[in-house]
Design an enzyme around this catalytic site. Structure first.
Site, PDB file in Angstrom:
ATOM      1  N   ASP A 357      38.917  47.316  25.999  1.00  0.00           N
ATOM      2  CA  ASP A 357      39.187  48.681  26.434  1.00  0.00           C
ATOM      3  C   ASP A 357      39.029  49.694  25.311  1.00  0.00           C
ATOM      4  O   ASP A 357      38.796  50.877  25.557  1.00  0.00           O
ATOM      5  CB  ASP A 357      40.604  48.771  27.017  1.00  0.00           C
ATOM      6  CG  ASP A 357      40.802  47.842  28.206  1.00  0.00           C
ATOM      7  OD1 ASP A 357      40.674  46.622  27.999  1.00  0.00           O
ATOM      8  OD2 ASP A 357      41.089  48.320  29.306  1.00  0.00           O
ATOM      9  N   GLU A 495      33.932  39.517  35.909  1.00  0.00           N
ATOM     10  CA  GLU A 495      35.167  38.732  35.952  1.00  0.00           C
ATOM     11  C   GLU A 495      35.417  37.974  37.242  1.00  0.00           C
ATOM     12  O   GLU A 495      36.154  36.989  37.232  1.00  0.00           O
ATOM     13  CB  GLU A 495      36.396  39.595  35.629  1.00  0.00           C
ATOM     14  CG  GLU A 495      36.458  40.042  34.178  1.00  0.00           C
ATOM     15  CD  GLU A 495      37.794  40.647  33.806  1.00  0.00           C
ATOM     16  OE1 GLU A 495      38.519  41.132  34.697  1.00  0.00           O
ATOM     17  OE2 GLU A 495      38.123  40.640  32.611  1.00  0.00           O
ATOM     18  N   GLN A 617      34.018  44.910  38.605  1.00  0.00           N
ATOM     19  CA  GLN A 617      33.701  46.176  37.959  1.00  0.00           C
ATOM     20  C   GLN A 617      32.250  46.152  37.509  1.00  0.00           C
ATOM     21  O   GLN A 617      31.562  45.143  37.641  1.00  0.00           O
ATOM     22  CB  GLN A 617      34.621  46.383  36.758  1.00  0.00           C
ATOM     23  CG  GLN A 617      34.524  45.292  35.714  1.00  0.00           C
ATOM     24  CD  GLN A 617      35.581  45.412  34.647  1.00  0.00           C
ATOM     25  OE1 GLN A 617      35.968  46.485  34.247  1.00  0.00           O
ATOM     26  NE2 GLN A 617      36.075  44.267  34.175  1.00  0.00           N
TER      27      GLN A 617
END
Length: 804
Positions: A357, A495, A617
């Protein structure tokens, strides 16, 4: 929402208290404390939590016959505790009484959390409580509470209770509650002066001592009161002091609690208890602390604020994001060796670990306070040794950083993950996301490009990039059959996909995003070798035992890495991706409504997400978020692939239909790409989702466990790179704004190559002021309004951008 500097709640709602506590967290980079009511301990409504940067502890738990070890960012002793009782009644918890009026206000301009409650007890007595709370920005170890009690319709005696509570546990995330959570052991406690207490606890495995000290003073009508009685209560893991005073109807009684927090990680301190106690002893009153705190925040906002005219909600949400980023990491990081927890210092999600992140967070600091960025990169540099060991253990060379990092830099990703839908534990393969290492290399390069910090590059950055490049090369294996380099056993950012259906081993072959990052990293490594001073180049070659033969192989990989693109121009997320089944998204939305975590839904149904074309994502699309199209075109051409001018459009339209956006980061990426495609309305819808991710907890229960630093950093990045159109090239600063429809202007400052640049951007004009007093002949090239301009220092330039 009319005030663009405040988050206001005008009623008490127990179901939302967890969210409010996270959003109302106060911090200074050294530690953060959730916005929980000071009167309450952990309960189904409230969860006090204090988290100190870098304070981790590891515990083992026996789950289904297997011992699982997990390292957590420790919930440190609760310094907030402060309440009272009337006569011999129970201690007050306002939410358990009849609340007549309620207002809670987070002022993020001044970093003050205020609350006013008027409540009535079961005997008809009405009390007003007014509180203010700060975690001091300039003094990283200090915090304070002002607690005012006004008995509205009664008089008599009240007892005030203030304490330091070390009985706290890490129980803030429901799915972790099967794991051991008692991280703190008692060390020492006691009192000092006539109004002070201290508590020292020690983490059970990492051996970090945490010492808190607090003093309490009571005032009324401007004068300090001498309590009728003081009682000291010592428990094994907590200490409290109680003060008895007489109160009169409608008179205000002000309690000040000043707190100091130190740990054995703090540098240059011999006795942490002595330092904590002495700091509290000499501390001024609340008003003085508040004044210096507000002044420190005012100076910070002069650098970091982005002013939006014409959209109050966007202004408020963006400032809230900036506020929480500045509370999570600050200039104090230069002394404390800590990274950016993905969920801030705001909660216990992801166990307080550091992920990728920071890729979305660091651009914000690069352009405002690069000292912070440097500190975050040094956190990674200090963990190069375990990264090298990790690579060797897995059969690779170079430095392989862990997917989840904590105190030591070893892999902290849990081996198992609880599916909250099925209630079952299953294996967690996310540690196979090797792209984290290349994200770190990207961060190093971006810092170097924004700052020109040659000392950092030669002393630290070059070694990091070369070590990561070596790892990328060792991931790449040559296949003489197709004369290409391939990668295997890798997961992308997606993921949801953990292994190809039918495969025994985890990971995939040729994840496109990872492969492209490897090529980019190898090219940057060669570029850095070319610009390093000879003596430093020799030093690094000796330290890393680099050989020219190895460097030559890097060159070959950058021309023969495999990327799979079908005839329609769609980049395959990984090898054989196109053979997976399509999911009936419409049916699942109708059945479940919220399907961001479609992976958990499928597993609960006995199916495998690996079988479907789904993504949590952005994966393939991440390359378009990080790199300008021209750079991607060059990379593709270098690899021998034709770069179709519609490549971005085709891949965006293909993958957006197959992405559930189970991560807030996905909204950031899709927002920026929609902007690149000129789809302004679509981009705006994504931007609103980005802004609302935490403030509205759009993922349904994740924000109470901690804010999302990545989405907050991403929101600022969208405004700077997207709407303001700031492109900081190597030689020319290019500004091509595209303000959203309702925005009249953006005003901001950026620090580029150690030069402060102030910008005021409207739809028709850009005003530029370059700070400094260099000679009149000195100028910086800007490309604005379709033309090249050389702008001088110390002079305001107004340039038309109408119809451009």
């Amino acid at each position: 929402m009319t005030n663009a500097w405040k988050l206001v709640y005008d009623h008490f709602k127990p179901a939302e208290e967890g969210l409010r506590e996270a959003l109302c967290t106060l911090g200074n980079g050294h530690f953060g404390t959730r916005g929980a009511a000071s009167e309450s301990a952990a309960s189904r409504i409230h969860y006090p939590g204090t988290y100190i940067a870098g304070v981790y502890n590891k515990l083992a738990t026996n789950i289904a016959g297997r011992v699982v070890s997990s390292e957590d960012l420790v919930n440190c002793p609760n310094w907030l505790f402060l309440t009272f009782r009337i006569g011999e009644d129970d201690w007050v918890i306002p939410s358990k009484n009849n609340v007549l009026s309620y207002r809670q206000e987070l002022d993020f301009q001044k970093a003050i959390l205020s609350r006013k409650i008027r409540f009535q007890d079961d005997r008809g007595r009405i009390t007003i409580i007014e509180t203010q709370r700060i975690v001091h920005l300039k003094e990283p170890h200090s915090a304070a509470i002002r607690y005012i009690i006004i008995p509205e319709n009664y008089h008599g005696e009240i007892f005030i209770r203030a304490g330091l509570d070390g009985t706290v546990r890490n129980t803030g995330v429901a799915r972790y509650r099967q794991l051991n959570s008692k991280h703190l052991r008692p060390h020492s406690l006691g009192s000092f002066s006539k109004n002070g207490i201290y508590l020292s606890m020690k983490t059970s495995q990492s051996g970090i001592e945490i010492c808190e000290a607090a003093k309490v003073r009571i005032f009324s009508k401007g004068k300090e009161l001498k309590p009728l009685e003081r009682i000291l209560i010592k428990e094994k893991k907590a200490i409290y002091q109680e003060f008895k005073i007489s109160v009169r109807k409608r008179q205000a009684y002000e309690i000040e609690k000043i707190v100091s927090i130190y740990t054995s990680r703090d540098q240059g301190i011999r006795s942490f208890r002595t330092r904590a106690v002495n700091s509290v002893k000499i501390s001024p009153r609340f008003n003085s602390l508040l004044a210096s705190h507000i002044k420190a925040w005012a100076a910070l906002w002069k650098k970091f604020d982005i002013q939006i005219e014409g959209d109050t909600f966007s202004q408020k949400a963006l400032r809230l994001h900036i506020f929480h980023l500045l509370q999570t990491v600050s200039i104090h990081h230069c002394l404390i060796d800590a990274g950016v927890p993905a969920r801030g210092l705001h909660g216990e999600a992801y166990r307080g670990h550091i992920f990728w992140d920071e890729l979305f967070v660091m651009p914000f600091f690069n352009l405002h306070t690069p000292e912070i960025s440097k500190a975050l990169l040094l956190y990674r540099y200090r963990r190069l040794r375990p990264a090298r060991k990790y690579a060797r253990e897995k059969g690779y060379r170079g430095a392989m950083f862990p997917w989840q990092s904590g105190s030591t830099g070893i892999e902290e990703t849990p081996a198992n993950h609880l599916n909250p839908i099925s209630g079952k534990w299953g294996p967690d393969y996310s540690r196979f996301q090797r792209h984290i290492s290349f994200a770190i290399a990207y961060n190093v390069c971006q810092y170097w490009r924004m700052t020109g910090d040659r000392d950092f590059l030669t002393l630290y950055g070059a070694e990091m990039i070369l070590s990561i490049a070596r790892f990328g090369a060792s991931l790449s294996q040559y296949d003489p059959a197709d004369k290409k380099y391939h990668t295997t056993g890798i997961m992308g950012p997606d993921e949801f996909h953990e292994r190809f259906p039918g495969w025994v081993t985890s990971g995939f072959k040729d994840n496109a995003y990872t492969n492209l990052l490897i090529v980019w990293t190898l090219l940057k490594a060669r570029r850095i070798l070319a610009i390093l001073p000879e003596k430093h180049k020799v030093r690094i070659f000796r330290k890393l035992r680099l050989k020219e033969k190895e460097i030559n192989r890097w060159e070959e990989i950058t021309r023969r890495m495999n990327i799979i693109i079908n005839d329609a121009g769609i980049i395959s997320q990984f090898d054989r991706y196109f053979s997976l089944k399509e999911l009936d998204w419409k049916a699942y939305r109708a059945r479940y409504g919220r399907i961001q975590r479609i992976d958990r839904i499928l597993k609960a149904e006995g199916k495998s997400p690996n079988e479907y074309k789904i993504a949590k994502q952005a994966d393939v699309l991440m390359m378009f978020y990080l790199f300008p199209l021209d750079e991607i075109k060059d990379l593709f051409n270098r690899l021998g692939y034709k770069f179709d001018s519609d490549l971005l459009k085709k891949n965006y339209e293909y993958y957006i239909k197959r992405t559930s956006h189970g991560s807030t980061l996905s909204k950031v990426v899709h927002c920026y790409i929609a902007h690149l495609l000129g789809r302004d309305r679509e981009s705006w819808k994504w931007f609103l989702k980005v802004l609302k991710s935490d403030i509205d907890d759009t993922q349904g229960g994740t924000t109470p466990e901690g804010i999302h630093t990545g989405v907050m950093g991403g929101s600022v990045d969208i405004v700077l790179r997207g709407f303001a159109g700031i492109n900081l090239g190597t030689e020319i600063i290019k500004i091509t704004p595209n303000l959203p429809e309702g925005w009249r202007s953006i005003k901001l400052k950026i620090l580029y190559q150690r030069i402060w640049i102030s910008l005021s951007i409207t739809k028709n004009h850009i005003t530029v002021l370059i700070a400094g007093s260099k000679s009149k002949s000195a100028a910086i090239p800007f490309y604005i309004g379709g033309r090249l301009h050389h702008l001088c220092f110390g002079k305001t330039h107004k340039i038309s951008v109408k119809n451009n």
